[in-house]
Each structure stands twice: as C-alpha cells, then as structure tokens.
Design a protein around this motif. Sequence first.
Motif: not given
Length: 264
Positions: A102-103, A131-133, A138-140, A212-213
């Motif tokens: 998410d970050h 499918r999950f993205r 998310w765009h990454f 990353m959090m």
Amino acid sequence: MNTAISEANTVNHSVVSADRWVAERKTLLAREKELTRLRDQIARERRALPWVRIEKDYTFDAPEGRRALAELFEGRRQLLVQHFMLGPEWEQGCPSCSFMADHIDGMNVHLAHRDVTLRVVSRAPLAEIERFRRRMGWHFKWVSSYGSDFNHDFGVSFTPQERARGQGEVYYNYGMQPFPAEEAPGISVFYKDDAGAIFHTYSTYGRGVEVMMGTYSLLDLTPRGRDEHNPAHAMDWVRHHDRYEPAALAKTAPAAGSCCEARD
C-alpha cells in the motif's frame, strides 16, 4: 485485538506540568538522537557489505511479456524487490504484504529519481497477480516468478519437502525457524554496473521488512502505538485496505490474523 490491553497506556496515564513534560521530552530526545546515529551507522555498514554476482538467468512474466532480471531495472542501476506472499492458486495476497505494498505507489516517483526501480515479485502466475492488483487498485509493476528458482534462491519460498524435512522449520532470515506458510516476506536489493553485470547487495526478512511500512512509523508516535501487545498475534489488526470495518468501529473489530506475523 484485546482492547483492554491496547488501551492500558492511555488509562490513568501520568499527567504533569508543561515544564516537567519538556524536561522528560528532552531526555527522550537524547535517546532518539542515539537511535538516529545508530541507524545512520548501520546504513553505512549495510552499504559496505560485499556483493554476490548473479550468475543465473532469471526470467519473469510481466504484462509486457517475458522479462529478464536485467530488464526489471528499466535503465536504472539499482533495483529493489518486494517478495510478496502470493502463491499459485492463492485466493488473495497476504494481508501484511499488502500493507507493505500500500505504501509503494506514493514512493515510486521519488525512488525513480534516485536511480532506484522498485518491483514486486510473487510466485503466483501473472493472471492471478493481475486479478488481485486490480482489486487493490495498485499501479506499481508486479511480475511473476512462476516456474523459476528466484523465490527459492532468495529464501522466500519453501517446498513441501523442505518443510517436512525441517519438521515445520525452514531456512528463513539466515537461520532455521518455524514458518506457517510456503511463502515468506522479504526485500532484496540488486545493482547493475555499466557493463551489465548484476549483483545481489542486500536482503532483509522478518521484521526487517518494516522499512516499507511507513504507517508503522506514525503509529509508533501515538499513545496506543501499534496495538500489538501479544507477539504471537502481531499484525492481527492488519486488513486488506478494502476489508476494514468502518473507522468508527475499528477498535471493536475482531482479529483476522496474518500470514506473515512480525518476527525478529
């Protein structure tokens, strides 16, 4: 979560004068500065680690087609990989790895301007990843290592034979330890020189992935902190961002569990 425990630091908490507060805050500030200097020192030591040259030809499935590891750099010299726990035929990605991911979208533009490409890699086939993205918005860029040795070689996927041989323990985070799933979280770093040679420079696992959090860093400033008082159930409060209860009800929401609980 145990609301009584999580609120223990806010019930009948010490209340002092402003002068006393400033005095105690200065004491804590000295400790915070010690931590900052130690963090800087460890960062220098991390950069000084020797490298390992990558000799194996890893390839990945990407929306644009098959891509070699060298192509994931996209013209930059440094590559960060989030090893995301999403195995073949999993219904959805790990909630804690999703919390990490998410970050990413907000960081990517800044990393790109510091000669760093960040890519997410999972062992699930590309169609399952996409499918999950899409569900998570998310765009990454996220690629599949399905059918390659990449996840195994970098210590984040374990075969049934490995888990059976270790009687539930696997080699993870540079030692044998129990792990409840066949996939594990991690972050790996690579460097590509001007001649095109690729080197593995660093990997971190367990609680190391907290880098990353960013949400954690902010929670650590608050009186109730992370609401993680039982190490056996750390991160139980984390949900996929589309599965949270309304914010007003969050403190009474039942624990959902996590597939990659915080470990040292």
